[in-house]
Design a protein around this motif. Structure first.
Motif, PDB file in Angstrom:
ATOM      1  N   ARG A  30       0.828  -1.203   0.000  1.00 57.43           N
ATOM      2  CA  ARG A  30       0.000   0.000   0.000  1.00 57.43           C
ATOM      3  C   ARG A  30       0.870   1.264   0.000  1.00 57.43           C
ATOM      4  O   ARG A  30       0.579   2.245  -0.690  1.00 57.43           O
ATOM      5  CB  ARG A  30      -0.926  -0.013   1.215  1.00 57.43           C
ATOM      6  N   ARG A  33       2.344   1.777  -3.402  1.00 58.31           N
ATOM      7  CA  ARG A  33       1.362   2.172  -4.411  1.00 58.31           C
ATOM      8  C   ARG A  33       0.848   3.594  -4.210  1.00 58.31           C
ATOM      9  O   ARG A  33       0.670   4.341  -5.179  1.00 58.31           O
ATOM     10  CB  ARG A  33       0.193   1.179  -4.386  1.00 58.31           C
ATOM     11  N   THR A  34       0.612   3.978  -2.960  1.00 62.07           N
ATOM     12  CA  THR A  34      -0.037   5.264  -2.699  1.00 62.07           C
ATOM     13  C   THR A  34       0.852   6.249  -1.940  1.00 62.07           C
ATOM     14  O   THR A  34       0.504   7.418  -1.813  1.00 62.07           O
ATOM     15  CB  THR A  34      -1.337   5.045  -1.891  1.00 62.07           C
ATOM     16  N   GLY A  35       1.961   5.789  -1.383  1.00 59.82           N
ATOM     17  CA  GLY A  35       2.800   6.667  -0.596  1.00 59.82           C
ATOM     18  C   GLY A  35       2.335   6.830   0.831  1.00 59.82           C
ATOM     19  O   GLY A  35       2.853   7.670   1.573  1.00 59.82           O
ATOM     20  N   SER A  36       1.320   6.023   1.236  1.00 64.21           N
ATOM     21  CA  SER A  36       0.796   6.101   2.598  1.00 64.21           C
ATOM     22  C   SER A  36       0.306   4.718   3.014  1.00 64.21           C
ATOM     23  O   SER A  36      -0.073   3.887   2.171  1.00 64.21           O
ATOM     24  CB  SER A  36      -0.363   7.109   2.673  1.00 64.21           C
ATOM     25  N   THR A  37       0.327   4.492   4.334  1.00 65.60           N
ATOM     26  CA  THR A  37      -0.181   3.211   4.833  1.00 65.60           C
ATOM     27  C   THR A  37      -1.678   3.272   5.154  1.00 65.60           C
ATOM     28  O   THR A  37      -2.255   2.266   5.551  1.00 65.60           O
ATOM     29  CB  THR A  37       0.573   2.804   6.106  1.00 65.60           C
ATOM     30  N   ASP A  39      -5.661   3.295   4.600  1.00 62.00           N
ATOM     31  CA  ASP A  39      -6.505   2.500   3.699  1.00 62.00           C
ATOM     32  C   ASP A  39      -7.107   3.402   2.635  1.00 62.00           C
ATOM     33  O   ASP A  39      -7.888   4.307   2.951  1.00 62.00           O
ATOM     34  CB  ASP A  39      -7.618   1.815   4.500  1.00 62.00           C
ATOM     35  N   PRO A  40      -6.775   3.213   1.358  1.00 56.68           N
ATOM     36  CA  PRO A  40      -7.377   4.053   0.305  1.00 56.68           C
ATOM     37  C   PRO A  40      -8.820   3.671   0.008  1.00 56.68           C
ATOM     38  O   PRO A  40      -9.513   4.381  -0.701  1.00 56.68           O
ATOM     39  CB  PRO A  40      -6.476   3.785  -0.903  1.00 56.68           C
ATOM     40  N   TYR A  41      -9.247   2.531   0.548  1.00 59.44           N
ATOM     41  CA  TYR A  41     -10.623   2.078   0.351  1.00 59.44           C
ATOM     42  C   TYR A  41     -11.305   1.999   1.718  1.00 59.44           C
ATOM     43  O   TYR A  41     -11.319   0.934   2.354  1.00 59.44           O
ATOM     44  CB  TYR A  41     -10.657   0.707  -0.330  1.00 59.44           C
ATOM     45  N   TRP A  69      -6.521  -5.341  -2.039  1.00 60.15           N
ATOM     46  CA  TRP A  69      -5.906  -4.711  -0.886  1.00 60.15           C
ATOM     47  C   TRP A  69      -6.703  -4.940   0.392  1.00 60.15           C
ATOM     48  O   TRP A  69      -6.549  -4.212   1.364  1.00 60.15           O
ATOM     49  CB  TRP A  69      -5.722  -3.219  -1.148  1.00 60.15           C
TER      50      TRP A  69
END
Length: 238
Positions: A30, A33-37, A39-41, A69
Motif C-alpha cells: 500500500r 502504491r499510494t505513498g501512505s499506509t 486504507d485508500p478504500y 488490498w
C-alpha cells in the motif's frame, strides 16, 4: 524486547509479520502504491443500487469477497432487486433439480419452522393461500393448470355443464368432472350434479332408466304402491 513484537508491523492495530524494515506485506504494498499506509478504500457504509437507484446501507447488499488490498466488495444490486433478477432468470434443468432437492432437504430438517412460516403466511393472507391451495390441488390431482381451468370455465359461461346453474358461489368451488378410467377432464359441475353422477357410477343405462322412471311417474297422479299402502292403512285403522 520480545522478538515477536519487534517483528510485527509498525502500523497501529496491525499484528501481521513484517516483510520489510517497517511494514507487513499489506502495508508495504500500500505504501509503495499510494505513498501512505492509510486504507485508500475506507469501509463502505452506503451504496446505490443500479436497478432501483435507491441509496441503501451496505448490509442491504450481498458481499462479493475481498479486493486486492483487503477491502470488502459488494454486489451492484441490492438484495430485493437481486432476488427479482434471479426469479426472472430462467433456470437450467440441473439448477431446478438442485433447487428442489435443497428445498426438500431444508424442509425435512426444519419441519417445525416451515410449519410456523406457512401458518403465518396463511394468517396474513388467507384468501390468497386458499386459492393457491386450490390451484395446487388442480395440478396434483388432475394435472390441470390454472389457465386450462379458466378456459373451461369461460367456455361453459360460468355455469354447470348439466343443470346450467351459475358457478359463482365463492364458498363452493366447481367440481372437476373427469373420467375415472382415462382421467380425461369432461367439464365443471356444481356439487349436486357431480354427486349425482357419482351415485349413478357413470352408467348410462342406469341413468336412462332413471329418466324413464321419472317420466312415467309424472303421468300418474298417485302411484299404485302408494294407493295400496294408504288403503291398507285405512283398513288396519278400522
Amino acid at each position: 524486547m520480545d522478538s515477536s513484537i519487534s517483528k510485527a508491523c509498525t502500523v497501529d492495530g496491525c499484528d501481521r509479520p513484517r516483510i520489510s524494515s517497517l511494514h507487513c506485506r499489506l502495508h508495504h504494498d500500500r505504501f509503495k502504491r499510494t505513498g501512505s499506509t492509510d486504507d485508500p478504500y475506507p469501509e463502505v457504509i452506503e451504496r446505490t443500487c443500479i436497478d432501483c437507484k435507491v441509496i441503501k446501507p451496505a448490509a442491504e447488499f450481498s458481499k462479493k469477497g475481498k479486493g486486492k488490498w483487503g477491502q470488502q466488495k459488494y454486489q451492484s444490486y441490492c438484495k430485493p432487486c437481486e432476488n427479482e433478477r434471479k426469479r426472472a432468470r430462467p433456470l437450467t434443468r440441473d439448477q431446478e433439480e438442485r433447487q428442489k432437492e435443497y428445498r426438500r432437504e431444508w424442509g425435512r430438517q426444519n419441519r417445525e419452522k416451515r410449519t410456523q412460516q406457512m401458518a403465518a403466511r396463511r394468517a396474513a393472507n388467507p384468501e390468497r393461500y386458499s386459492w393457491q391451495s386450490y390451484k395446487n390441488h388442480l395440478w396434483k390431482k388432475y394435472r390441470l393448470s390454472w389457465d386450462e381451468y379458466e378456459q373451461i370455465f369461460v367456455k361453459q359461461g360460468g355455469r354447470c355443464a348439466i343443470c346450467d346453474q351459475f358457478l359463482s358461489d365463492p364458498r363452493k368451488r366447481p367440481a372437476i368432472d373427469h373420467d375415472h378410467e382415462t382421467g380425461v377432464i369432461r367439464g365443471l359441475l356444481c356439487d349436486p350434479c357431480n354427486k349425482g353422477l357419482g351415485h349413478f357410477r357413470d352408467r348410462l343405462d342406469v341413468m336412462r332408466r332413471a329418466v324413464t322412471y321419472l317420466e312415467n311417474a309424472k303421468s300418474k297422479t298417485v302411484p299404485i304402491y302408494r294407493y295400496e299402502f294408504m288403503q291398507t292403512k285405512r283398513n288396519c285403522g278400522q
